[in-house]
Enzyme design. Structure first.
Site, mmCIF file in Angstrom:
data_model
loop_
_atom_site.group_PDB
_atom_site.id
_atom_site.type_symbol
_atom_site.label_atom_id
_atom_site.label_comp_id
_atom_site.label_asym_id
_atom_site.label_seq_id
_atom_site.Cartn_x
_atom_site.Cartn_y
_atom_site.Cartn_z
ATOM 1 N N TYR A 53 -2.020 -0.845 10.536
ATOM 2 C CA TYR A 53 -2.127 -1.059 9.090
ATOM 3 C C TYR A 53 -0.903 -0.497 8.374
ATOM 4 O O TYR A 53 -0.286 -1.162 7.528
ATOM 5 C CB TYR A 53 -3.397 -0.396 8.571
ATOM 6 C CG TYR A 53 -3.584 -0.473 7.080
ATOM 7 C CD1 TYR A 53 -4.067 -1.637 6.477
ATOM 8 C CD2 TYR A 53 -3.285 0.611 6.260
ATOM 9 C CE1 TYR A 53 -4.247 -1.707 5.103
ATOM 10 C CE2 TYR A 53 -3.451 0.551 4.892
ATOM 11 C CZ TYR A 53 -3.938 -0.615 4.313
ATOM 12 O OH TYR A 53 -4.097 -0.685 2.960
ATOM 13 N N SER A 110 0.833 -1.201 0.000
ATOM 14 C CA SER A 110 0.000 0.000 0.000
ATOM 15 C C SER A 110 0.862 1.241 0.000
ATOM 16 O O SER A 110 1.919 1.264 0.643
ATOM 17 C CB SER A 110 -0.917 0.031 1.231
ATOM 18 O OG SER A 110 -1.584 1.286 1.347
#
Length: 272
Positions: A163, A146
């Protein structure tokens, strides 16, 4: 890369990007092995894909597995090798996520995120690589990473620490694997998706404020690309043997701005 009759293993395959990637590979003539902890959804997805493949059970395999557990991965690996064979492509896509910043997060949640999102990628790859190397015809590993693993927008950095940490680790893992596996003709792809609309949006929870969680879910629904678009980009670029697969338009420019601004996390690079 010719996908015809290749065996592609996909974690986190019950829904979202994993399911869409499986559909794309099937259309390219590959066989797919699906795994997830969402057993009911996994089996529903497998049945849908078997129908897409003309009802062939030898084109679509599905086995539940918790990739965070080494014992589960070991048993899963034995089953896959026995039932389907040695994968040509391993796509690490399983994901567990909980909200929270440094002041309010639950460390147990972060531990679970690391076990699934980082050690899960590592364990699954390591489980199949010996057989892929011994077979001697190369292969490929794909990891869903990401942009938030490098330059998360301030609101993400403040509320999704676990995350972001996992995504940063996945990027480094992909880089290290690419160097170590090159002598064996096994390539690696790091997939950087854009904001992607998946069912995971409905499970946003944790220790961040309810206002953030509700607002973030609304933002995702209103600004996301489809999983089908992201999957199409990945399958095409892996065919071209690319390491960096960018499904986030303009991300290269963000990286340049990130460097120009001294890697400052308080700069909202998406607004530049």
């Amino acid at each position: 890369m010719d996908y015809q009759d290749k065996l592609v293993l996909i974690t986190g395959a019950a829904r979202g990007i994993g399911r869409s990637v499986a559909q794309k590979f099937l259309k390219e003539g590959a066989r797919v092995v699906l795994t997830d902890i969402l057993t009911d959804q996994l089996m529903e997805t497998a049945e849908e894909l078997r129908h897409q493949a003309g009802g062939s059970s030898r084109s679509v395999y599905a086995f539940a597995c918790d990739v965070s557990l080494s014992t589960a991965v070991s048993a899963f690996t034995e089953t896959v090798m026995r039932e389907a064979g040695v994968p040509d492509i391993v796509y690490n896509n399983a994901m567990f996520n909980r909200t929270g910043g440094i002041l309010e997060l639950d460390v147990a949640n972060v531990e679970r995120e690391l076990r699934v999102n980082v050690l899960g990628y590592l364990q699954v790859s390591k489980a199949f690589l010996p057989a892929m190397i011994e077979r001697g015809r190369g292969g490929w590993i794909v990891n869903t990473v990401s942009p938030n693993g490098i330059a998360p927008p301030p609101m993400v950095a403040a509320n999704l620490l676990g995350y972001c940490v996992c995504k940063a680790a996945q990027i480094s893992l992909s880089q290290c694997m690419a160097v170590a596996l090159r002598p064996y003709n096994i390539g690696v792809t790091a997939l950087f998706p854009d904001i992607t609309l998946t069912e995971a949006i409905d499970t946003i929870s944790g220790k961040a404020s309810k206002e953030f969680e509700a607002g973030f879910a609304t933002f995702l629904r209103n600004n996301s690309r489809s999983a089908d678009e992201v999957a199409g980009e990945m399958v095409q670029k892996v065919k071209e043997r690319k390491f960096f697969v960018n499904a986030y338009p303009g991300w290269e420019a963000v990286l340049v701005e990130w460097a120009k601004h001294g890697l400052d996390p308080n700069v909202d690079y998406d607004s530049l």
